[in-house]
Design a protein around this motif. Structure first.
Motif, PDB file in Angstrom:
ATOM      1  N   GLU A 194     -13.580 -27.548   9.161  1.00  0.00           N
ATOM      2  CA  GLU A 194     -14.194 -28.063   7.938  1.00  0.00           C
ATOM      3  C   GLU A 194     -13.149 -28.541   6.922  1.00  0.00           C
ATOM      4  N   VAL A 195     -12.017 -27.834   6.881  1.00  0.00           N
ATOM      5  CA  VAL A 195     -10.989 -28.257   5.930  1.00  0.00           C
ATOM      6  C   VAL A 195     -10.393 -29.593   6.363  1.00  0.00           C
ATOM      7  N   SER A 196     -10.140 -29.740   7.654  1.00  0.00           N
ATOM      8  CA  SER A 196      -9.589 -30.997   8.138  1.00  0.00           C
ATOM      9  C   SER A 196     -10.562 -32.141   7.903  1.00  0.00           C
ATOM     10  N   LYS A 197     -11.843 -31.829   8.114  1.00  0.00           N
ATOM     11  CA  LYS A 197     -12.863 -32.853   7.870  1.00  0.00           C
ATOM     12  C   LYS A 197     -12.814 -33.303   6.411  1.00  0.00           C
ATOM     13  N   ALA A 198     -12.776 -32.329   5.507  1.00  0.00           N
ATOM     14  CA  ALA A 198     -12.774 -32.658   4.082  1.00  0.00           C
ATOM     15  C   ALA A 198     -11.486 -33.385   3.682  1.00  0.00           C
ATOM     16  N   HIS A 199     -10.431 -33.064   4.370  1.00  0.00           N
ATOM     17  CA  HIS A 199      -9.136 -33.647   4.043  1.00  0.00           C
ATOM     18  C   HIS A 199      -8.999 -35.047   4.624  1.00  0.00           C
ATOM     19  N   GLY A 200      -9.796 -35.315   5.658  1.00  0.00           N
ATOM     20  CA  GLY A 200      -9.693 -36.604   6.337  1.00  0.00           C
ATOM     21  C   GLY A 200      -8.491 -36.631   7.269  1.00  0.00           C
ATOM     22  N   GLY A 201      -8.186 -35.535   7.867  1.00  0.00           N
ATOM     23  CA  GLY A 201      -7.075 -35.459   8.822  1.00  0.00           C
ATOM     24  C   GLY A 201      -6.594 -34.032   8.958  1.00  0.00           C
ATOM     25  N   GLU A 202      -5.834 -33.767   9.999  1.00  0.00           N
ATOM     26  CA  GLU A 202      -5.308 -32.427  10.275  1.00  0.00           C
ATOM     27  C   GLU A 202      -4.568 -31.847   9.064  1.00  0.00           C
ATOM     28  N   ILE A 203      -4.807 -30.579   8.828  1.00  0.00           N
ATOM     29  CA  ILE A 203      -4.028 -29.909   7.787  1.00  0.00           C
ATOM     30  C   ILE A 203      -3.886 -28.433   8.139  1.00  0.00           C
ATOM     31  N   LYS A 204      -2.723 -27.869   7.818  1.00  0.00           N
ATOM     32  CA  LYS A 204      -2.515 -26.453   8.140  1.00  0.00           C
ATOM     33  C   LYS A 204      -3.130 -25.570   7.054  1.00  0.00           C
TER      34      LYS A 204
ATOM     35  N   ASP B 147      -8.486 -27.237  -5.196  1.00  0.00           N
ATOM     36  CA  ASP B 147      -9.868 -26.758  -5.371  1.00  0.00           C
ATOM     37  C   ASP B 147     -10.901 -27.799  -4.935  1.00  0.00           C
ATOM     38  N   ILE B 148     -10.578 -29.065  -5.153  1.00  0.00           N
ATOM     39  CA  ILE B 148     -11.528 -30.088  -4.675  1.00  0.00           C
ATOM     40  C   ILE B 148     -11.631 -30.043  -3.149  1.00  0.00           C
ATOM     41  N   LEU B 149     -10.471 -29.975  -2.521  1.00  0.00           N
ATOM     42  CA  LEU B 149     -10.464 -29.922  -1.062  1.00  0.00           C
ATOM     43  C   LEU B 149     -11.249 -28.718  -0.545  1.00  0.00           C
ATOM     44  N   TRP B 150     -10.985 -27.556  -1.111  1.00  0.00           N
ATOM     45  CA  TRP B 150     -11.637 -26.354  -0.618  1.00  0.00           C
ATOM     46  C   TRP B 150     -13.139 -26.364  -0.925  1.00  0.00           C
ATOM     47  N   ASN B 151     -13.476 -26.903  -2.086  1.00  0.00           N
ATOM     48  CA  ASN B 151     -14.897 -27.025  -2.408  1.00  0.00           C
ATOM     49  C   ASN B 151     -15.639 -27.904  -1.416  1.00  0.00           C
ATOM     50  N   ASP B 152     -15.005 -29.020  -1.058  1.00  0.00           N
ATOM     51  CA  ASP B 152     -15.618 -29.898  -0.058  1.00  0.00           C
ATOM     52  C   ASP B 152     -15.800 -29.152   1.261  1.00  0.00           C
ATOM     53  N   ALA B 153     -14.725 -28.470   1.644  1.00  0.00           N
ATOM     54  CA  ALA B 153     -14.778 -27.740   2.912  1.00  0.00           C
ATOM     55  C   ALA B 153     -15.875 -26.677   2.855  1.00  0.00           C
ATOM     56  N   LYS B 154     -15.974 -26.025   1.710  1.00  0.00           N
ATOM     57  CA  LYS B 154     -17.008 -25.003   1.581  1.00  0.00           C
ATOM     58  C   LYS B 154     -18.400 -25.622   1.697  1.00  0.00           C
ATOM     59  N   GLY B 155     -18.547 -26.804   1.138  1.00  0.00           N
ATOM     60  CA  GLY B 155     -19.814 -27.515   1.278  1.00  0.00           C
ATOM     61  C   GLY B 155     -20.161 -27.695   2.750  1.00  0.00           C
ATOM     62  N   GLY B 156     -19.153 -28.072   3.528  1.00  0.00           N
ATOM     63  CA  GLY B 156     -19.351 -28.241   4.962  1.00  0.00           C
ATOM     64  C   GLY B 156     -19.738 -26.930   5.627  1.00  0.00           C
ATOM     65  N   LEU B 157     -19.039 -25.887   5.240  1.00  0.00           N
ATOM     66  CA  LEU B 157     -19.320 -24.572   5.828  1.00  0.00           C
ATOM     67  C   LEU B 157     -20.735 -24.114   5.477  1.00  0.00           C
ATOM     68  N   ARG B 158     -21.110 -24.371   4.235  1.00  0.00           N
ATOM     69  CA  ARG B 158     -22.425 -23.930   3.794  1.00  0.00           C
ATOM     70  C   ARG B 158     -23.515 -24.594   4.619  1.00  0.00           C
ATOM     71  N   SER B 159     -23.299 -25.873   4.963  1.00  0.00           N
ATOM     72  CA  SER B 159     -24.377 -26.552   5.679  1.00  0.00           C
ATOM     73  C   SER B 159     -24.333 -26.308   7.190  1.00  0.00           C
ATOM     74  N   THR B 160     -23.192 -25.831   7.711  1.00  0.00           N
ATOM     75  CA  THR B 160     -23.160 -25.636   9.163  1.00  0.00           C
ATOM     76  C   THR B 160     -23.263 -24.171   9.578  1.00  0.00           C
ATOM     77  N   GLU B 161     -22.914 -23.254   8.684  1.00  0.00           N
ATOM     78  CA  GLU B 161     -22.909 -21.837   9.065  1.00  0.00           C
ATOM     79  C   GLU B 161     -24.156 -21.128   8.531  1.00  0.00           C
TER      80      GLU B 161
ATOM     81  N   PHE C 138     -17.139 -16.808   3.719  1.00  0.00           N
ATOM     82  CA  PHE C 138     -16.505 -18.036   3.212  1.00  0.00           C
ATOM     83  C   PHE C 138     -16.510 -18.113   1.692  1.00  0.00           C
ATOM     84  N   GLU C 139     -17.655 -17.730   1.135  1.00  0.00           N
ATOM     85  CA  GLU C 139     -17.746 -17.764  -0.320  1.00  0.00           C
ATOM     86  C   GLU C 139     -16.615 -17.003  -1.017  1.00  0.00           C
ATOM     87  N   PRO C 140     -16.245 -15.800  -0.545  1.00  0.00           N
ATOM     88  CA  PRO C 140     -15.218 -15.028  -1.264  1.00  0.00           C
ATOM     89  C   PRO C 140     -13.804 -15.602  -1.174  1.00  0.00           C
TER      90      PRO C 140
END
Ligand code: ADP
Ligand code: MG
Length: 450
Positions: free
Chosen positions: A64-74, A4-18, A27-29
């Motif tokens: 955005e998820v990779s960014k939040a993760h600090g590296g590639e992630i599936k 949830d922390i990872l996804w929340n971070d990614a969502k933060g990124g999405l919120r500011s770029t989309e 994205f929110e749902p």
């Protein structure tokens, strides 16, 4: 890091770029439900949603998820178990479902979303709903057994059938509810023959306290399956178990079903669902928009309710399309967009370019009542009548929302407009003169459409 922390971070990124609209729609749902070494598991509300984000937002989310993760992630997606993927035996999300309470009885053939609470009642389905509720409160009662709910496609038959199942499971978890489409029943039967397991087959249906069978018209022409169903039916019926079925028409009118089956079906209660009337369509659009997190202004709700007439499924998918269009074009949902989507669904000619003013002008010419008076406040009989006819024609021919009609006719509210339509409708039935006048105007104006 947890999922949830990872996804929340990614969502933060999405919120500011989309764009905010895309964010709240797509994205929110999305929820996160798990994280392994190299994969984040996300949960989406339904199949449509999944396909949409796969084709439109895949890279954005990965970025955005990779960014939040600090590296590639599936990223893997699962469809929410509440998401209404019907009749899927292999639920892909089953192994990723830490959210499912263990104690609660799960019946994977019953869609949890189809409840009485989410079923909107109107004149067209009132009786069917009452009967369904009654059966779910006291299953097995003689006079309502079997209950057959019949009507055209997209009217809510399956919804009601599952609502019965859901309510019984909730009230009496010890009761065994067996729910299947007639196709599934047929397939189960055929495969049991192939595998020499007909005894197990019979058992799996005959243990039911409540048997729910959807779309019995698909038994048509399948003699052996009908035979099987006949025995299942009798056994359950004789031991006082409740049987509910849905069909596309009144059992008495079905062809290709054995007479003895039909006479069993007719021995209980058959209730029909008619296409929803205008008020119910509006209520349905409102509710479905809300469920989908969509804020629609009232004139758009009415526009949809006016033009999409056939069934509830079409209303629902119109809303989904609106969402999709608006998000694809990054555009707020406005009247023009709604009109465009509706035109796609029902054909271009259905909404015309003829205006309300054109109609008023034409009525004025025919009745010799001034345009100003037609939209004015006078209650003089001929004037009021010309006004009512104009209003009626705007609605019939243009399908203009009541609110907009009201605005054009001196700021009258929508119930006044609706009343005017009803008055004219009644008069056309009883009053020759009005009926002739209206049909003349209708013909003329409709002709002008082409
Ligand atoms: P049918 O089985 O008659 O073809 P469904 O039960 O599958 O129709 O209904 C089609 C869609 O419309 C479903 O998503 C259902 O939830 C929805 N629906 C139908 N009637 C109603 C209603 N009265 N209130 C809310 N949703 C409805
Ligand atoms: Mg159905």
């Amino acid at each position: 890091m947890t999922h949830d922390i990872l996804w929340n971070d990614a969502k933060g990124g999405l919120r500011s770029t989309e764009p905010s609209h895309a964010y709240s729609t797509w994205f929110e749902p999305i929820g996160s439900i798990g994280l392994s070494e190299d994969t984040l598991i996300l949960e989406v509300p339904n199949q449509f949603f999944f396909e949409w984000i796969q084709s439109h937002h895949k890279e954005t989310i990965e970025r955005e998820v990779s960014k939040a993760h600090g590296g590639e992630i599936k990223i893997k997606y699962t469809v929410s178990p509440e998401g209404g993927v019907e009749d899927k035996d292999e639920n892909p999300s089953a192994k990723w479902s830490p959210k499912q309470p263990v104690a609660k009885q799960k019946n994977k053939l019953i869609n949890e979303k189809y409840t009485f609470a989410s079923f909107i009642q109107g004149a067209h389905n009132q009786f069917a709903k009452a009967a369904a509720l009654n059966v779910s409160e006291t299953p097995g009662q003689q006079s309502f057994n079997p209950l057959v709910i019949y009507g055209g496609v997209g009217m809510g038959k399956t919804h009601l059938l599952h609502a019965i199942g859901n309510k019984i499971i909730e009230q009496s978890p010890e009761k065994k509810v067996v729910c299947a489409s007639s196709e599934k029943f047929t397939l189960d039967f055929i495969s049991s023959i192939q595998k020499n397991r007909t005894v197990e087959f019979s058992k799996s249906y005959r243990i039911a306290d409540v048997l729910l069978i959807d779309d019995i018209q698909f038994f048509q022409g399948k003699e052996q399956t009908q035979e099987q169903f006949f025995h299942t039916f009798n056994e359950l019926f004789q031991s006082g178990k409740q049987i509910v079925m849905t069909a596309d028409r009144y059992p008495g009118e079905m062809v290709g079903l054995q007479d003895r089956l039909l006479s069993r079906f007719k021995s209980g209660l058959s209730v029909d669902i008619q296409p929803p009337d205008f008020e119910t369509r509006v209520a349905i659009v409102m509710e479905k928009a809300e469920i989908n997190g969509l804020k629609l202004p009232y004139d758009i709700i009415e526009l949809i309710g006016t033009h999409i007439k056939n069934n509830v499924r079409d209303l629902e998918s119109t809303i989904i399309r609106l969402l999709a269009h608006s998000s694809l074009s990054n555009r707020e949902i406005d009247y023009g967009l709604a009109k465009k989507v509706i035109k796609e669904r029902i054909g271009t000619n259905a909404i015309s370019d003829l205006s309300i003013e054109d109609i008023i002008r034409r009525v004025s010419e025919t009745t010799h009542i001034k345009e100003k008076e037609i939209v004015g406040a006078s209650r003089k009989m001929e004037i009021a009548e010309a006004r009512q006819i104009s209003i009626y024609l705007c609605r019939e021919i243009l399908g203009t929302p009541l609110v907009s009609i009201g605005m054009h006719f001196g700021g009258r509210d929508h119930s006044t407009v609706l009343h005017a339509c009803r008055v004219v409708e009644n008069k056309t039935k009883k009053d020759q003169r009005v009926s002739a006048l209206v049909s003349e105007l209708k013909n003329e104006l409709s002709f002008a459409l082409n």
